[in-house]
Design a protein around this motif. Structure first.
Motif, PDB file in Angstrom:
ATOM      1  N   ILE A   9      88.463  92.043  45.192  1.00  0.00           N
ATOM      2  CA  ILE A   9      89.111  93.853  45.928  1.00  0.00           C
ATOM      3  C   ILE A   9      89.273  93.309  47.038  1.00  0.00           C
ATOM      4  O   ILE A   9      90.031  94.846  47.835  1.00  0.00           O
ATOM      5  CB  ILE A   9      87.797  95.008  45.267  1.00  0.00           C
ATOM      6  CG1 ILE A   9      87.207  94.253  45.998  1.00  0.00           C
ATOM      7  CG2 ILE A   9      88.079  94.795  43.559  1.00  0.00           C
ATOM      8  CD1 ILE A   9      85.421  95.228  45.601  1.00  0.00           C
ATOM      9  N   GLY A  10      89.691  92.303  47.347  1.00  0.00           N
ATOM     10  CA  GLY A  10      89.784  92.085  48.618  1.00  0.00           C
ATOM     11  C   GLY A  10      88.350  92.517  50.154  1.00  0.00           C
ATOM     12  O   GLY A  10      87.728  92.548  48.974  1.00  0.00           O
ATOM     13  N   GLU A  11      88.804  92.155  51.184  1.00  0.00           N
ATOM     14  CA  GLU A  11      87.643  92.443  52.435  1.00  0.00           C
ATOM     15  C   GLU A  11      87.312  93.599  52.250  1.00  0.00           C
ATOM     16  O   GLU A  11      87.499  94.983  52.291  1.00  0.00           O
ATOM     17  CB  GLU A  11      88.774  92.445  53.340  1.00  0.00           C
ATOM     18  CG  GLU A  11      87.588  92.038  54.864  1.00  0.00           C
ATOM     19  CD  GLU A  11      87.970  91.698  55.744  1.00  0.00           C
ATOM     20  OE1 GLU A  11      87.261  91.946  56.561  1.00  0.00           O
ATOM     21  OE2 GLU A  11      89.254  91.080  56.273  1.00  0.00           O
ATOM     22  N   LEU A  12      86.194  93.406  51.955  1.00  0.00           N
ATOM     23  CA  LEU A  12      84.958  94.572  52.483  1.00  0.00           C
ATOM     24  C   LEU A  12      84.886  95.967  53.722  1.00  0.00           C
ATOM     25  O   LEU A  12      84.585  95.085  54.719  1.00  0.00           O
ATOM     26  CB  LEU A  12      83.708  94.500  51.715  1.00  0.00           C
ATOM     27  CG  LEU A  12      83.756  94.351  50.268  1.00  0.00           C
ATOM     28  CD1 LEU A  12      82.028  93.702  50.641  1.00  0.00           C
ATOM     29  CD2 LEU A  12      84.296  95.280  49.676  1.00  0.00           C
ATOM     30  N   ASP A  13      84.952  96.500  53.704  1.00  0.00           N
ATOM     31  CA  ASP A  13      84.685  97.603  54.768  1.00  0.00           C
ATOM     32  C   ASP A  13      83.855  97.904  55.041  1.00  0.00           C
ATOM     33  O   ASP A  13      82.715  97.563  53.843  1.00  0.00           O
ATOM     34  CB  ASP A  13      85.874  98.770  54.952  1.00  0.00           C
ATOM     35  CG  ASP A  13      85.266  99.843  53.881  1.00  0.00           C
ATOM     36  OD1 ASP A  13      84.486  99.744  52.805  1.00  0.00           O
ATOM     37  OD2 ASP A  13      86.358 100.736  53.824  1.00  0.00           O
TER      38      ASP A  13
END
Length: 324
Positions: A268-272
């Motif tokens: 799901i991509g880089e986590l904020d």
């Protein structure tokens, strides 16, 4: 940044020995130093076009100190060339004596360059060249006025294929708009894989359809190192789908594709900061992610990234730490 003065452009043109193309002159007169976002274009990256030095006052002088004339003089002074085997550089001139550095890429050693027009040597042509550190100069195969195109110009209207283990590769940056022709199906599909594949074959400009249908894998391209899935005991057919028919993503450290509920998880991509708080407390502790680290991510001051995954069965958020 405000526009350059005509007198400053003329002074820098005199210093480098050639008149700028009208396109570049007009842009500098409007904005003295600017960004060209070519992430949807043929180069797939962002370029910083350098200013011309403005000595009008101290503030403008400081902001324009690293200008076209200075960058060009530095490049022309390079007197060693990378050897074919990437050993010790050898004596030589990788940067042409009449070349002009008009911009830089991700580092100041990646030089965006123009050469004199063959028909009118007193004026720079629009054909773009790239010269990296000690490497010989190379043509980019496009003109300066072709950089930073409108991404929607490449929209073919085709619906992107779906990837079970990477549901939104556009949002994660793994796919990008592109005018390039896919090297496998030989069609301009409007999209391409944004990274380099693994494997014995490394075709360039791979469209997502050729990833999804296995054409890229048959050409020898792999997109994910599945060692972490193998160590977790995930079935071989699942590992095969992730490795050969799932877009990967770029990391500093080797990627660790996460798994849960006896299946590979979806990237799901880089986590904020909010995403990091969705990680189970024990996983945050295992990764060394403290509240201070989460706050650093929120302030965009962290020297690390956590790449996130979601379990396709129970919805758990997973992740691994990547340190730059």
């Amino acid at each position: 940044m405000s526009g350059a003065r005509e007198q400053d452009i003329v002074r820098v043109e005199t210093a480098v020995g050639a008149r700028f193309p009208d396109w570049l002159r007009d842009r500098l007169l409007a904005e003295n130093g600017f960004i060209l976002d070519d992430t949807a274009g043929r180069t797939g990256r962002t370029w910083r076009i350098l200013p011309v030095r403005d000595d009008g006052d101290r503030k403008r002088m400081m902001r324009t100190a690293k200008d076209i004339a200075r960058a060009t003089a530095t490049a022309r002074a390079v007197d060693v060339v990378s050897s074919a085997g990437f050993g010790e550089p050898q004596p030589g001139q990788p940067f042409p004596a009449d070349g002009v550095v008009i911009g830089v890429g991700w580092t100041e050693l990646e030089r965006l360059t123009l050469l004199p027009d063959p028909v009118d040597p007193g004026r720079l042509g629009l054909t773009l060249y790239r010269q990296m550190q000690f490497a010989p100069i190379e043509s980019l195969g496009l003109r300066l006025d072709e950089l930073a195109p409108d991404p929607m110009a490449f929209d073919t209207g085709e619906e992107l294929p779906t990837f079970r283990y990477h549901p939104d590769p556009v949002a994660t940056g793994s796919l990008r708009r592109s005018p390039n022709v896919c090297s496998l199906c030989e069609r301009p599909r409007g999209w391409e894989y944004a990274s380099r594949p693994y494997g014995r074959g490394e075709p360039e400009h791979i469209c997502p359809w050729c990833i999804a249908d296995g054409s890229a894998a048959r050409a020898g391209a792999l997109f994910v190192d599945t060692w972490a899935l193998d160590e977790a005991g995930i079935a071989e057919d699942i590992q095969h789908e992730v490795a050969t028919r799932t877009p990967g993503f770029s990391t500093y450290q080797p990627e660790e594709w996460q798994s849960h509920c006896d299946d590979a998880a979806a990237f799901i991509g880089e986590l904020d900061a909010d995403g990091l708080r969705l990680l189970a407390p024990e996983r945050r502790e295992e990764l060394g992610i403290s509240e201070e680290a989460i706050e650093a991510v929120a302030q965009q001051e962290a020297g690390f990234a956590v790449f996130g995954f979601r379990c396709l069965h129970c919805g758990a958020t997973l992740g691994f730490l990547d340190i730059d």
